[in-house]
Motif scaffolding. Structure first.
Motif, short mmCIF file in Angstrom:
data_model
loop_
_atom_site.label_atom_id
_atom_site.label_comp_id
_atom_site.label_asym_id
_atom_site.label_seq_id
_atom_site.Cartn_x
_atom_site.Cartn_y
_atom_site.Cartn_z
N ASN A 44 40.35 20.07 29.15
CA ASN A 44 41.02 18.75 28.79
C ASN A 44 40.29 18.28 27.75
N GLY A 45 39.22 18.26 27.31
CA GLY A 45 38.64 17.55 26.28
C GLY A 45 39.11 17.95 24.82
N ALA A 46 39.70 19.28 24.91
CA ALA A 46 40.37 19.60 23.51
C ALA A 46 41.43 18.92 23.37
N PHE A 47 42.13 18.40 24.29
CA PHE A 47 43.56 17.53 24.24
C PHE A 47 43.41 16.59 23.11
N TYR A 48 42.53 15.73 23.30
CA TYR A 48 42.43 14.55 22.43
C TYR A 48 42.14 14.81 20.96
N LYS A 49 41.34 15.78 20.81
CA LYS A 49 41.18 16.33 19.36
C LYS A 49 42.43 16.60 18.61
N HIS A 50 43.61 16.57 19.42
CA HIS A 50 45.00 17.04 18.66
C HIS A 50 45.82 15.81 18.76
N ALA A 52 46.80 11.88 20.77
CA ALA A 52 46.26 10.59 20.90
C ALA A 52 46.59 10.21 22.25
N SER A 53 47.77 10.83 22.89
CA SER A 53 48.23 10.64 24.20
C SER A 53 49.13 11.46 24.62
N ASP A 55 52.23 10.67 25.53
CA ASP A 55 53.28 10.38 24.63
C ASP A 55 53.46 11.12 23.15
N ASP A 56 52.41 11.12 22.51
CA ASP A 56 52.09 11.67 21.07
C ASP A 56 52.57 13.08 21.35
N LEU A 57 51.99 13.55 22.47
CA LEU A 57 52.16 15.25 22.63
C LEU A 57 53.76 15.22 22.91
N VAL A 58 54.14 14.57 23.76
CA VAL A 58 55.89 14.68 24.08
C VAL A 58 56.48 14.64 22.71
#
Length: 198
Positions: A44-50, A52-53, A55-58
């Motif tokens: 999970n920690g890797a997510f926010y390296k790529h 912001a949220s 919504d940003d991923l979507v």
């Protein structure tokens, strides 16, 4: 340094690939970050390296899915043959039954309409590119002349996939796709004829 950039790009690609699959399979709202990251084989920690949220991923996943769909269109044969191949492949039982690998519009339109402005803007830009690619193939001398008709035909195609997926009667679902394909080809042909006369 180069290795770490390549690793970062590879990790981002894994997240986008998982998001594209899971959003189309389970819906945007039905996909959590923890499950998505586990699917990608990441923490999970890797997510926010790529991103912001979520919504940003979507927004990024929608853009990526539409870009991949446009690449498929760009690889089609030139002219009407390419259009017919696209229509027949799109309005096939195989595509209908492949939520995960299928069209993002057919799988996610209802949710995208409720997403953030950024996601809707991203969808608008990606769909515009796809429509332009189809219009360019249909009427290469004047793509703008067929753009509205191409948009209408594509909307009918995406709706037909959605309804076919919802029908419990397999024979009726298959018949819908068959008739929708014939209608879409007629719409594309009419648009090409109209542009040629203009």
């Amino acid at each position: 340094m180069r290795r770490s950039k390549e690793h970062k790009d590879e990790t981002r690609r894994k997240i986008l690939d998982s998001a594209g699959r899971l959003f189309k399979a389970d819906g945007i709202d039905g996909t959590g970050i923890a499950g998505l990251m586990a699917d990608a084989g990441l923490t999970n920690g890797a997510f926010y390296k790529h991103f912001a949220s979520k919504d940003d991923l979507v927004a990024n996943a929608v853009a990526d899915q539409l870009a991949q769909q446009q690449q498929v269109v760009d690889a089609l044969p030139a002219g009407r043959a390419g259009i017919e191949e696209f229509v027949r492949g799109y309005l096939s039982a195989a595509h209908r039954d492949d939520h995960v690998g299928g069209c993002p519009s057919a799988a996610l339109l209802d949710e995208i309409g409720r997403c953030t402005d950024a996601t809707r803007q991203t969808y608008t830009a990606g769909l515009s590119g796809l429509i332009d690619a189809l219009a360019q193939r249909l009427t290469p001398g004047d793509p703008a002349a067929s753009r509205t008709a191409v948009t209408t035909a594509f909307a009918m195609m995406a709706g037909s996939i959605q309804i076919s997926r919802a029908l419990a009667d397999r024979a009726a679902a298959d018949a819908l796709l068959e008739h929708a394909a014939a209608t879409a080809i007629e719409l594309f042909d009419a648009a090409a004829d109209h542009a040629g006369r203009g």
